[in-house]
Scaffold this motif. Structure first.
Motif, PDB file in Angstrom:
ATOM      1  N   PRO A   1       5.447  13.855  -8.080  1.00 10.95           N
ATOM      2  CA  PRO A   1       5.456  14.050  -9.537  1.00 10.95           C
ATOM      3  C   PRO A   1       4.112  13.777 -10.199  1.00 10.95           C
ATOM      4  O   PRO A   1       3.857  14.253 -11.307  1.00 10.95           O
ATOM      5  N   LEU A   2       3.240  13.007  -9.528  1.00  9.64           N
ATOM      6  CA  LEU A   2       1.936  12.689 -10.107  1.00  9.64           C
ATOM      7  C   LEU A   2       0.944  13.841 -10.011  1.00  9.64           C
ATOM      8  O   LEU A   2      -0.099  13.808 -10.667  1.00  9.64           O
ATOM      9  N   MET A   3       1.232  14.852  -9.198  1.00  7.82           N
ATOM     10  CA  MET A   3       0.232  15.886  -8.937  1.00  7.82           C
ATOM     11  C   MET A   3      -0.118  16.702 -10.171  1.00  7.82           C
ATOM     12  O   MET A   3      -1.234  17.190 -10.305  1.00  7.82           O
ATOM     13  N   LEU A   4       0.818  16.853 -11.108  1.00 10.67           N
ATOM     14  CA  LEU A   4       0.498  17.565 -12.346  1.00 10.67           C
ATOM     15  C   LEU A   4      -0.598  16.826 -13.111  1.00 10.67           C
ATOM     16  O   LEU A   4      -1.528  17.445 -13.646  1.00 10.67           O
ATOM     17  N   VAL A   5      -0.511  15.501 -13.136  1.00 10.80           N
ATOM     18  CA  VAL A   5      -1.531  14.691 -13.811  1.00 10.80           C
ATOM     19  C   VAL A   5      -2.866  14.840 -13.098  1.00 10.80           C
ATOM     20  O   VAL A   5      -3.922  14.976 -13.734  1.00 10.80           O
ATOM     21  N   PHE A   6      -2.841  14.821 -11.760  1.00 10.91           N
ATOM     22  CA  PHE A   6      -4.081  14.963 -10.993  1.00 10.91           C
ATOM     23  C   PHE A   6      -4.726  16.331 -11.223  1.00 10.91           C
ATOM     24  O   PHE A   6      -5.953  16.438 -11.239  1.00 10.91           O
ATOM     25  N   LEU A   7      -3.921  17.361 -11.376  1.00 10.70           N
ATOM     26  CA  LEU A   7      -4.483  18.682 -11.633  1.00 10.70           C
ATOM     27  C   LEU A   7      -5.183  18.731 -12.990  1.00 10.70           C
ATOM     28  O   LEU A   7      -6.200  19.405 -13.147  1.00 10.70           O
ATOM     29  N   LEU A   8      -4.646  18.012 -13.969  1.00 10.14           N
ATOM     30  CA  LEU A   8      -5.272  17.963 -15.281  1.00 10.14           C
ATOM     31  C   LEU A   8      -6.496  17.051 -15.314  1.00 10.14           C
ATOM     32  O   LEU A   8      -7.450  17.296 -16.056  1.00 10.14           O
TER      33      LEU A   8
ATOM     34  N   ASN B   1       0.819  -1.216   0.000  1.00 10.62           N
ATOM     35  CA  ASN B   1       0.000   0.000   0.000  1.00 10.62           C
ATOM     36  C   ASN B   1       0.854   1.268   0.000  1.00 10.62           C
ATOM     37  O   ASN B   1       0.383   2.335  -0.396  1.00 10.62           O
ATOM     38  N   GLU B   2       2.112   1.151   0.396  1.00  8.45           N
ATOM     39  CA  GLU B   2       2.987   2.318   0.380  1.00  8.45           C
ATOM     40  C   GLU B   2       3.264   2.797  -1.053  1.00  8.45           C
ATOM     41  O   GLU B   2       3.647   3.952  -1.267  1.00  8.45           O
ATOM     42  N   ASN B   3       3.069   1.911  -2.040  1.00 14.69           N
ATOM     43  CA  ASN B   3       3.347   2.262  -3.432  1.00 14.69           C
ATOM     44  C   ASN B   3       2.128   2.788  -4.184  1.00 14.69           C
ATOM     45  O   ASN B   3       2.222   3.052  -5.383  1.00 14.69           O
ATOM     46  N   LEU B   4       0.991   2.938  -3.510  1.00 15.54           N
ATOM     47  CA  LEU B   4      -0.206   3.415  -4.185  1.00 15.54           C
ATOM     48  C   LEU B   4      -0.043   4.864  -4.673  1.00 15.54           C
ATOM     49  O   LEU B   4      -0.634   5.251  -5.676  1.00 15.54           O
ATOM     50  N   HIS B   5       0.726   5.645  -3.935  1.00 14.79           N
ATOM     51  CA  HIS B   5       1.080   7.000  -4.375  1.00 14.79           C
ATOM     52  C   HIS B   5       2.521   7.250  -3.937  1.00 14.79           C
ATOM     53  O   HIS B   5       2.774   7.844  -2.888  1.00 14.79           O
ATOM     54  N   PRO B   6       3.482   6.795  -4.736  1.00 16.87           N
ATOM     55  CA  PRO B   6       4.888   6.861  -4.310  1.00 16.87           C
ATOM     56  C   PRO B   6       5.447   8.272  -4.347  1.00 16.87           C
ATOM     57  O   PRO B   6       4.941   9.160  -5.037  1.00 16.87           O
ATOM     58  N   TRP B   7       6.521   8.455  -3.557  1.00 18.99           N
ATOM     59  CA  TRP B   7       7.315   9.701  -3.506  1.00 18.99           C
ATOM     60  C   TRP B   7       6.496  10.909  -3.053  1.00 18.99           C
ATOM     61  O   TRP B   7       6.838  12.065  -3.336  1.00 18.99           O
ATOM     62  N   ALA B   8       5.417  10.676  -2.325  1.00 24.91           N
ATOM     63  CA  ALA B   8       4.545  11.780  -1.924  1.00 24.91           C
ATOM     64  C   ALA B   8       4.918  12.306  -0.540  1.00 24.91           C
ATOM     65  O   ALA B   8       5.281  11.546   0.363  1.00 24.91           O
ATOM     66  N   VAL B   9       4.807  13.620  -0.381  1.00 21.54           N
ATOM     67  CA  VAL B   9       4.924  14.260   0.931  1.00 21.54           C
ATOM     68  C   VAL B   9       3.647  15.071   1.154  1.00 21.54           C
ATOM     69  O   VAL B   9       3.013  15.525   0.202  1.00 21.54           O
ATOM     70  N   ASN B  10       3.262  15.221   2.412  1.00 19.16           N
ATOM     71  CA  ASN B  10       2.016  15.905   2.733  1.00 19.16           C
ATOM     72  C   ASN B  10       2.252  17.393   2.962  1.00 19.16           C
ATOM     73  O   ASN B  10       3.131  17.789   3.727  1.00 19.16           O
ATOM     74  N   LEU B  11       1.461  18.224   2.259  1.00 21.63           N
ATOM     75  CA  LEU B  11       1.528  19.674   2.462  1.00 21.63           C
ATOM     76  C   LEU B  11       0.584  20.032   3.612  1.00 21.63           C
ATOM     77  O   LEU B  11      -0.595  20.316   3.409  1.00 21.63           O
ATOM     78  N   ARG B  12       1.087  20.003   4.828  1.00 23.76           N
ATOM     79  CA  ARG B  12       0.238  20.074   6.011  1.00 23.76           C
ATOM     80  C   ARG B  12      -0.527  21.391   6.125  1.00 23.76           C
ATOM     81  O   ARG B  12      -1.724  21.395   6.427  1.00 23.76           O
TER      82      ARG B  12
END
Length: 348
Positions: free
Chosen positions: A278-285, A252-263
Motif C-alpha cells: 500500500p505504500l508504493m503509491l506514496v513512493f511513486l509520488l 526490521n520486518e516492519n520497516l516496509h510492512p505488507w510488501a511482496v517482491n515483484l520478481r
C-alpha cells in the motif's frame, strides 16, 4: 531566503569541519520530520563536508517535497549537468566522515524514530576482528544494518564496515539519489568475494547478512523465516581465524510492512528488490522516500560468539571443505532461527 554553504565550506577537509560539526537548521529539522526530506538531509550533510559540484541544489531540494516534484528535479539536474550522469568519484572509506554522519544524522533518526537498542550486552566481546552476522529483512533501505553499526559504534566506539549489495554502489538510481562514492566513504564493502576477503585480511569488524539479498527480498509473508545462508562468511572465517558474532534483529520486518517482491519486474529493472505494498503509491509520488522506512522499534539480541572449525590436513579437497562450511552455516542458521522463534513467541 535559504542559502547553500559557500564553496570554501564545501571544500574544507573533514578533519577541520568535524570540530564545528554539522548544525541543524530549521529546514533540516523539517526534513527530519517530513519523510521525503530524509534524502535531502543525507545530501546536505555530504555537501557540508565535501565538494559536490554535480550534486543537488536548493531548487531541486524544494521540488523533492512536492508530490511528483522529484521527477522534475531530476530532469532539471540532468539538464544542468549537460545531459549526463553525475561524475563518478574514486572515493575511499573515511572513518572520520562515518563518525560525523553517525553522530549528526543517524543519531536523531535511530534514537527517536527507530528506538534502536542492543540487548544481551554480556555477549558483546572486546574489540577484535569479527564478522557480525545478522538476519536481514524489511525490503527497504538497509536501516537494520545502519542502526546496528551506529549502536556498536556508540557502545564500543568500534569502526564498523558493512558488506553491501552492489546496487548500493553503482545502480543508476543510487548514483542520482546520493553522491557517487557515498556508500564506500561510509564504510560499505561491495558484496563480492575479493572485496570481502580484502577486508578480512585487514582484520576489521564487518557487518554481514548471511541471507544476502534473499533476506529483504523474501517479503512480508516470510518475514520471520530465514533464507539459505551463503557460505563465504564461514569460509573466510575459517581461513583468517576470525570469529562470528550472531545478532538477531527484531523489528526490521516492519520497516516496509505488507510488501511482496515483484520478481520479474525487479529482474527487468536490475533492482535488488521491487516491493508491492500500500505504500508504493506514496513512493511513486515521492521517490526521494527511497531512503525512508516505516517507524519501528529495532532491537538487537547479541548471541554468544561463534568460533568456526578450521580445516584439518585431511580436508584438502575443495568439495570436503565446502561440505564442512555448509554444515556449519546450516547449524548457525538453525540457531538464529530458533532464537527468532523464541523472541517472537515471547513477544506474542
Amino acid at each position: 531566503m535559504i542559502h547553500q554553504n559557500t564553496e570554501n565550506v564545501l571544500n574544507r577537509p573533514i578533519e577541520k569541519t568535524s570540530v564545528e560539526g554539522y548544525k541543524f537548521s530549521w529546514f533540516d529539522r523539517f526534513c527530519l520530520w517530513y519523510p521525503p526530506g530524509w534524502l535531502i538531509l543525507f545530501n546536505r550533510h555530504w555537501q557540508y563536508y565535501h565538494s559536490d559540484p554535480d550534486g543537488w541544489n536548493w531548487l531541486e531540494y524544494i521540488l523533492f517535497l512536492i508530490p511528483g516534484g522529484f521527477y522534475l528535479a531530476l530532469f532539471i539536474r540532468w539538464l544542468r549537468l549537460g545531459c549526463r550522469s553525475p561524475r563518478q568519484e574514486n572515493e575511499e572509506f573515511d572513518p572520520n566522515y562515518q563518525r560525523a554522519f553517525r553522530e549528526e544524522i543517524l543519531a536523531p533518526i535511530i534514537e527517536y524514530y527507530f528506538h534502536g537498542e542492543l540487548q544481551q550486552l554480556e555477549n558483546l566481546p572486546p574489540t577484535q576482528p569479527m564478522i557480525v552476522a545478522m538476519n536481514h529483512a524489511g525490503m527497504c533501505f538497509p536501516w537494520d544494518f545502519l542502526t546496528l553499526g551506529y549502536l556498536l559504534g556508540k557502545e564500543r566506539g568500534w569502526v564498523v564496515q558493512t558488506l553491501a549489495g552492489i546496487s548500493l554502489f553503482d545502480h543508476a538510481w543510487m548514483i542520482w539519489w546520493l553522491p557517487p562514492g557515498w556508500s564506500k566513504v561510509l564504510g560499505g564493502v561491495r558484496a563480492e568475494l575479493d572485496d570481502f576477503a580484502a577486508v578480512m585480511q585487514e582484520r576489521k569488524i564487518i557487518l554481514y547478512a548471511p541471507e544476502g539479498l534473499r533476506g529483504p527480498r523474501k517479503g512480508w509473508r516470510k518475514r520471520y523465516q530465514l533464507e539459505k545462508f551463503d557460505l563465504s562468511f564461514i569460509q573466510l572465517s575459517q581461513r583468517y581465524q576470525i570469529p562470528i558474532l550472531p545478532v538477531v534483529c527484531i523489528g526490521n520486518e516492519n520497516l516496509h510492512p505488507w510488501a511482496v517482491n515483484l520478481r520479474k519486474l525487479q529482474r527487468l529493472l536490475k533492482l535488488p528488490f521491487l516491493p508491492l505494498s500500500p505504500l508504493m503509491l506514496v513512493f511513486l509520488l515521492f521517490p526521494s522516500m527511497g531512503v525512508w522506512a516505516m517507524k519501528s522499534r529495532l532491537r538487537y539480541f547479541i548471541q554468544p560468539l561463534e568460533l568456526t572449525t578450521s580445516k584439518t590436513e585431511s580436508e584438502t579437497e575443495s568439495d570436503t571443505r565446502r561440505a564442512v562450511a555448509f554444515k556449519q552455516a546450516q547449524a548457525l542458521r538453525e540457531k538464529i532461527q530458533d532464537q527468532i522463534n523464541r523472541l517472537i513467541a515471547r513477544r506474542c
